[in-house]
Scaffold this motif. Sequence first.
Motif, PDB file in Angstrom:
ATOM      1  N   PHE A   1      -7.551  -0.838  -7.695  1.00 40.43           N
ATOM      2  CA  PHE A   1      -7.299   0.056  -6.570  1.00 40.43           C
ATOM      3  C   PHE A   1      -7.042  -0.743  -5.292  1.00 40.43           C
ATOM      4  N   GLU A   2      -6.117  -0.234  -4.447  1.00 41.53           N
ATOM      5  CA  GLU A   2      -6.139  -0.667  -3.048  1.00 41.53           C
ATOM      6  C   GLU A   2      -7.029   0.350  -2.347  1.00 41.53           C
ATOM      7  N   ILE A   3      -7.906  -0.110  -1.443  1.00 37.64           N
ATOM      8  CA  ILE A   3      -8.913   0.787  -0.868  1.00 37.64           C
ATOM      9  C   ILE A   3      -8.994   0.685   0.657  1.00 37.64           C
TER      10      ILE A   3
ATOM     11  N   ILE B   1       1.720  12.439   3.627  1.00 35.78           N
ATOM     12  CA  ILE B   1       1.197  12.732   2.280  1.00 35.78           C
ATOM     13  C   ILE B   1       0.805  11.429   1.546  1.00 35.78           C
ATOM     14  N   ALA B   2       1.443  10.324   1.904  1.00 34.35           N
ATOM     15  CA  ALA B   2       1.148   9.046   1.244  1.00 34.35           C
ATOM     16  C   ALA B   2      -0.014   8.305   1.897  1.00 34.35           C
ATOM     17  N   LEU B   3      -0.409   8.771   3.076  1.00 35.33           N
ATOM     18  CA  LEU B   3      -1.373   8.006   3.873  1.00 35.33           C
ATOM     19  C   LEU B   3      -2.757   8.638   3.985  1.00 35.33           C
ATOM     20  N   PHE B   4      -2.775   9.973   4.226  1.00 34.17           N
ATOM     21  CA  PHE B   4      -4.013  10.554   4.741  1.00 34.17           C
ATOM     22  C   PHE B   4      -4.840  11.337   3.728  1.00 34.17           C
TER      23      PHE B   4
ATOM     24  N   MET C   1      -6.380   5.601  15.715  1.00 39.05           N
ATOM     25  CA  MET C   1      -6.196   4.157  15.890  1.00 39.05           C
ATOM     26  C   MET C   1      -4.858   3.658  15.324  1.00 39.05           C
ATOM     27  N   MET C   2      -4.068   4.590  14.823  1.00 39.62           N
ATOM     28  CA  MET C   2      -2.830   4.142  14.183  1.00 39.62           C
ATOM     29  C   MET C   2      -1.644   4.124  15.133  1.00 39.62           C
ATOM     30  N   LYS C   3      -0.682   3.246  14.803  1.00 33.58           N
ATOM     31  CA  LYS C   3       0.464   3.084  15.693  1.00 33.58           C
ATOM     32  C   LYS C   3       1.500   4.185  15.466  1.00 33.58           C
TER      33      LYS C   3
ATOM     34  N   ALA D   1      -3.471   1.602  -8.653  1.00 30.25           N
ATOM     35  CA  ALA D   1      -3.158   2.694  -7.731  1.00 30.25           C
ATOM     36  C   ALA D   1      -3.393   2.291  -6.284  1.00 30.25           C
ATOM     37  N   ASN D   2      -2.427   2.657  -5.452  1.00 24.36           N
ATOM     38  CA  ASN D   2      -2.589   2.548  -4.002  1.00 24.36           C
ATOM     39  C   ASN D   2      -2.444   3.964  -3.443  1.00 24.36           C
ATOM     40  N   PRO D   3      -3.480   4.775  -3.598  1.00 23.80           N
ATOM     41  CA  PRO D   3      -3.379   6.194  -3.198  1.00 23.80           C
ATOM     42  C   PRO D   3      -3.567   6.351  -1.681  1.00 23.80           C
ATOM     43  N   PRO D   4      -3.366   7.554  -1.163  1.00 24.15           N
ATOM     44  CA  PRO D   4      -3.669   7.771   0.264  1.00 24.15           C
ATOM     45  C   PRO D   4      -5.148   7.468   0.517  1.00 24.15           C
ATOM     46  N   TYR D   5      -5.441   6.734   1.590  1.00 23.52           N
ATOM     47  CA  TYR D   5      -6.854   6.425   1.860  1.00 23.52           C
ATOM     48  C   TYR D   5      -7.233   6.380   3.331  1.00 23.52           C
ATOM     49  N   VAL D   6      -6.314   6.716   4.221  1.00 25.81           N
ATOM     50  CA  VAL D   6      -6.638   6.686   5.652  1.00 25.81           C
ATOM     51  C   VAL D   6      -7.224   8.064   6.021  1.00 25.81           C
ATOM     52  N   THR D   7      -8.397   8.071   6.639  1.00 19.59           N
ATOM     53  CA  THR D   7      -8.986   9.372   6.995  1.00 19.59           C
ATOM     54  C   THR D   7      -8.301   9.927   8.249  1.00 19.59           C
TER      55      THR D   7
ATOM     56  N   PRO E   1       6.296  -0.522   1.876  1.00 21.91           N
ATOM     57  CA  PRO E   1       5.320  -1.364   1.181  1.00 21.91           C
ATOM     58  C   PRO E   1       4.689  -2.387   2.124  1.00 21.91           C
ATOM     59  N   ARG E   2       3.365  -2.555   1.981  1.00 20.22           N
ATOM     60  CA  ARG E   2       2.619  -3.441   2.874  1.00 20.22           C
ATOM     61  C   ARG E   2       2.324  -4.790   2.210  1.00 20.22           C
ATOM     62  N   PRO E   3       2.125  -5.823   3.028  1.00 18.40           N
ATOM     63  CA  PRO E   3       1.782  -7.138   2.464  1.00 18.40           C
ATOM     64  C   PRO E   3       0.501  -7.104   1.622  1.00 18.40           C
ATOM     65  N   GLU E   4      -0.465  -6.230   2.009  1.00 20.85           N
ATOM     66  CA  GLU E   4      -1.711  -6.144   1.213  1.00 20.85           C
ATOM     67  C   GLU E   4      -1.388  -5.771  -0.224  1.00 20.85           C
ATOM     68  N   THR E   5      -0.430  -4.886  -0.390  1.00 20.82           N
ATOM     69  CA  THR E   5      -0.093  -4.425  -1.737  1.00 20.82           C
ATOM     70  C   THR E   5       0.565  -5.556  -2.543  1.00 20.82           C
TER      71      THR E   5
HETATM   72  N1  GLN Z   1      -2.403   0.326   4.178  1.00 25.73           N
HETATM   73  C1  GLN Z   1      -1.721   1.490   4.655  1.00 25.73           C
HETATM   74  C2  GLN Z   1      -1.705   1.497   6.179  1.00 25.73           C
HETATM   75  O1  GLN Z   1      -2.197   0.611   6.783  1.00 25.73           O
HETATM   76  C3  GLN Z   1      -2.346   2.742   4.082  1.00 25.73           C
HETATM   77  C4  GLN Z   1      -2.074   2.776   2.647  1.00 25.73           C
HETATM   78  C5  GLN Z   1      -2.560   3.947   1.953  1.00 25.73           C
HETATM   79  O2  GLN Z   1      -3.032   4.953   2.509  1.00 25.73           O
HETATM   80  N2  GLN Z   1      -2.519   3.838   0.689  1.00 25.73           N
HETATM   81  O3  GLN Z   1      -1.151   2.343   6.821  1.00 25.73           O
END
Ligand code: GLN
Length: 290
Positions: free
Chosen positions: A251-253, A219-222, A207-209, A195-201, A99-103
């Motif tokens: 939504f988280e977006i 499956i939760a991210l992309f 650019m991700m770590k 909903a905080n669905p997958p949203y990273v393209t 879980p992220r702080p944004e959520t």
């Molecule tokens: N915020 C997440 C991240 O930075 C992505 C969350 C999501 O895809 N719902 O990795």
Amino acid sequence: MKNKPVSVKEIIEEFRDQLIHQYGEKEVMQFLYLLFDSWKGWTKAQVHLEKSHELKVEEVARFDSALDKLKKNNPIQYIIGETCFHGIRLKVNPDVMIPRPETEELVAAVAHDINHRKYKDLSILDICTGSGCIAISLKKLFPSAAVAAVDVSSGALQIARNNARINNCHIQFILSDILDEATWKNFPTCHIIIANPPYVTEREKAMMKKNVLDYEPSIALFVPDDNPLLYYQAITDLSVVHLLSPGQLYFEINEHFADEIKKLLLSKGFQGVEILSDIHQKLRFAKAEL
Ligand code: GLN
């Protein structure tokens, strides 16, 4: 460090020596505080006060294994198996996104609105629940609400169920693929859908770590580059049918698709559509009502 008792001071030195170049001093100390808290129940002060305390061989082995995992970018939350979210403790493993702080910000925004609206017999549906963080924290804040939570992953639901039990929450968990419209009949109607669905393209992967890419569930991210709103479309359509009136959708977006998500919500008849920023000034949340 293996096979002999080692002092707390030596553990701290070893972690610093081996990890400082990778994480920086502050983060290495945070890891140590979390490990000592989780495995010995120690406060930060105790870590400093007990420097000459000798750890047993088995304890040293656990710290050694944690050190190895941290070198390989394994997130500390998976190593200790838990994290804190909005004042509650949650178990996590690689079946769920950490879980992220944004959520937490999203939960705070929803709670603020609920307090102002004073729903009667409040009901909440959390879609793509993962660890259950949103559903459980809202149930803690509004104990009389009926809360349901959906996820497509049975591994994730197992963690979420366990988290609900540990936090003494009754939540209805539903194993379901929200992209499959035929399953929507299993969901309750409710006042709040969140909903905080997958949203990273896929394109953003570059650019991700490594701690995210190598360990968190993809499956939760992309989402595919050519269909980034896939989940938002499905959840918006589902909400048209399942939201009670008055009702609100949250939504988280992905910050790059705020405009498209606003347009999508307007096109489906939602009103009061707002895009909200997170503490880093990124366009991170959408809210709308029916
Ligand atoms: N915020 C997440 C991240 O930075 C992505 C969350 C999501 O895809 N719902 O990795």
